[in-house]
Structure formats: structure tokens, C-alpha cells
Design a protein around this motif. Sequence first.
Motif, PDB file in Angstrom:
ATOM      1  N   CYS A   1       0.855  -1.178   0.000  1.00  0.00           N
ATOM      2  CA  CYS A   1       0.000   0.000   0.000  1.00  0.00           C
ATOM      3  C   CYS A   1       0.893   1.232   0.000  1.00  0.00           C
ATOM      4  N   ARG A   2       0.736   2.167  -0.830  1.00  0.00           N
ATOM      5  CA  ARG A   2      -0.234   2.187  -1.870  1.00  0.00           C
ATOM      6  C   ARG A   2       0.298   2.970  -3.047  1.00  0.00           C
ATOM      7  N   GLY A   3      -0.263   2.687  -4.202  1.00  0.00           N
ATOM      8  CA  GLY A   3      -0.077   3.524  -5.367  1.00  0.00           C
ATOM      9  C   GLY A   3      -1.363   4.310  -5.592  1.00  0.00           C
ATOM     10  N   GLY A   4      -1.466   4.885  -6.787  1.00  0.00           N
ATOM     11  CA  GLY A   4      -2.695   5.586  -7.137  1.00  0.00           C
ATOM     12  C   GLY A   4      -2.530   7.089  -7.158  1.00  0.00           C
ATOM     13  N   PHE A   5      -3.571   7.807  -6.662  1.00  0.00           N
ATOM     14  CA  PHE A   5      -3.641   9.263  -6.716  1.00  0.00           C
ATOM     15  C   PHE A   5      -3.308   9.760  -8.126  1.00  0.00           C
ATOM     16  N   LEU A   6      -4.140   9.292  -9.045  1.00  0.00           N
ATOM     17  CA  LEU A   6      -3.936   9.515 -10.469  1.00  0.00           C
ATOM     18  C   LEU A   6      -4.734  10.680 -11.022  1.00  0.00           C
TER      19      LEU A   6
ATOM     20  N   ALA B   1       4.298  13.058 -13.134  1.00  0.00           N
ATOM     21  CA  ALA B   1       4.831  12.804 -11.792  1.00  0.00           C
ATOM     22  C   ALA B   1       4.078  11.663 -11.123  1.00  0.00           C
ATOM     23  N   ALA B   2       2.771  11.632 -11.305  1.00  0.00           N
ATOM     24  CA  ALA B   2       1.967  10.561 -10.705  1.00  0.00           C
ATOM     25  C   ALA B   2       2.341   9.207 -11.302  1.00  0.00           C
TER      26      ALA B   2
ATOM     27  N   LEU C   1      -4.176   0.344  -5.210  1.00  0.00           N
ATOM     28  CA  LEU C   1      -4.286   1.706  -5.733  1.00  0.00           C
ATOM     29  C   LEU C   1      -5.458   2.431  -5.080  1.00  0.00           C
ATOM     30  N   VAL C   2      -5.163   3.492  -4.345  1.00  0.00           N
ATOM     31  CA  VAL C   2      -6.171   4.465  -3.919  1.00  0.00           C
ATOM     32  C   VAL C   2      -6.167   5.521  -5.018  1.00  0.00           C
TER      33      VAL C   2
ATOM     34  N   ASP D   1     -11.885  13.540  -1.854  1.00  0.00           N
ATOM     35  CA  ASP D   1     -10.455  13.736  -1.591  1.00  0.00           C
ATOM     36  C   ASP D   1      -9.584  12.504  -1.796  1.00  0.00           C
ATOM     37  N   ARG D   2     -10.182  11.303  -1.889  1.00  0.00           N
ATOM     38  CA  ARG D   2      -9.317  10.117  -1.919  1.00  0.00           C
ATOM     39  C   ARG D   2      -9.652   9.122  -3.022  1.00  0.00           C
TER      40      ARG D   2
END
Length: 270
Positions: free
Chosen positions: A60-65, A72-73, A94-95, A143-144
Motif C-alpha cells: 500500500c499504496r499507489g494511485g492518486f492519479l 509525476a503521478a 491503488l487508492v 479527496d481520496r
Amino acid sequence: MSLSLNQKTINRASLAEAVDACARAGIEAIGVWREPLADVGVERGAKLVRDAGLRVSSLCRGGFLTGDDRDAALDENRRAIDEAAALGTSTLVLVVGGLPPGSRDLAAARERVADGVAALAPYAAAAGVRLALEPMHPIYCADRGVLSTLDQALDLALRFPAAQVGVVVDTFHVWWDPRVEAAIARAGDRIAAYQVCDWILPLPPDALLARGLPGDGYIDFRTLGAAVARAGYRGDVEVEVFHADVWAAPFDQVVSEVVHRYAEHVAPTG
């Protein structure tokens, strides 16, 4: 299915402390978080886990795409994929990310997620890592996580081979959904991770810290666990708790209680 301790449940613990706590309690798997892994370095972190005889159930964790800096993401997620491969886990959670600052366009945010997953899936596949999309309770949509139901996550995952993109079934996020059992059945071999914690009331001021130990709240773990098993999932069951009181308690005390609650409320009975 067998118990894994998600490292966030003992949030103050270093990776070495978390690994040692699992080993002392007889827990054979751990869900690792990237921040404490970074504190020791990936190579040393992987060795700590191996030397203790543990397996890594997920990273945990990847994401925030969904942010404005796509490159950068993607770079950050490629680093996460490399870390998962080095740890010997095939699952990177992935979140996916919430609305970009100032935006109210959910559809566009979800398309950013889809675009990011499409860019990352081949890289993950080459590393032997599966991207596990985690749908999140709607209170976190802004937000997430703009994927709010298991069906939404599946609709995206199904655009890709099952070996590349799967989904996370997290009881906290999906228990309320009237379609959850049907969605779990639909997921089948797309289920890459199964995470459990309870929904408690009253919710604390910081809703992120609203996760209780199994048995403290309202979730029917036996029904959800049976549905996950019927879908064919045979992986680890991560107990992942975000709660200030749990985080403040001694590590061994928390881990002992996790083992007890898992046996009492979560473990398959037949």
C-alpha cells in the motif's frame, strides 16, 4: 484464506517492529506500507520480511492519479510497482485519488484514473505485479477515491487482462452497498486483495480514522467473507484498522487482539 496484518493497524511501528510483532504472534503475512518501507530502503525491507519467514500480502499504496501532474503521478506509481516486485508481492493497492483541487467534474476525474491505469498496466505486468483498484466509501469521493462501488472498480478493471488489473474488497468501503454480494460474485478472479475492519459509530471528526477492529461495529464479516470465498479468492485476509486509540496502544497488545478478533468474527467457519 489466512490472516495478514496490514501494517497500518500498528501505525507507529517501523517495518522491523511490525515484522517482529507478526512473527511473535504467529502471523505469516504482512501488508506493507510504502512510507515505513522507504525509511529502511526497499532492499533491507525485503530482507527483513524474508528473514522473518513472512510473505507480503500487498503493498500500500499507489494511485492518486487524478492530479494535474500526470507524469509525476505515473513516475511515482512505477516506483511503487518496482517496490512491490522487490518485496515479492503481486498486489499493489491503488487508492485512485479524489477530485482535483477546485474541480467538481467527477466524470473527468474518473477518466483520469482510467487513463493512468492504462498507462501503468503494461509496466506492472512486466514486473509481475497486479494493480488492485480499491473502491472507497462515498465519504471519501472528494479527496481520496472517485471509484465508490465495487461495480465501478470492476467496470474499469475489466478493460484490462485479469492478470494486470484487479480489485480490492475492503469491508469498510463496500459493506453498505446493496449490490455488494453480486459484485463480489462478478469480480471472481479479479479479487486481488481482501481487507477487513469494522464500521463504528459515532464517526470521529477525522473520518479517515473511523475504522474499528472486527466486532466493534456493524459489518457482517461472515457473509462478506463467504461471498469472497465463493468467488474463488484464496489469498490472505488483511486486517487494516485506522483508529487513534488502536494506533496509540502497544503493538503486541493490538496484534494479539487482531488475532483474537479475526478468529472470532472473520475466519471461515466451515
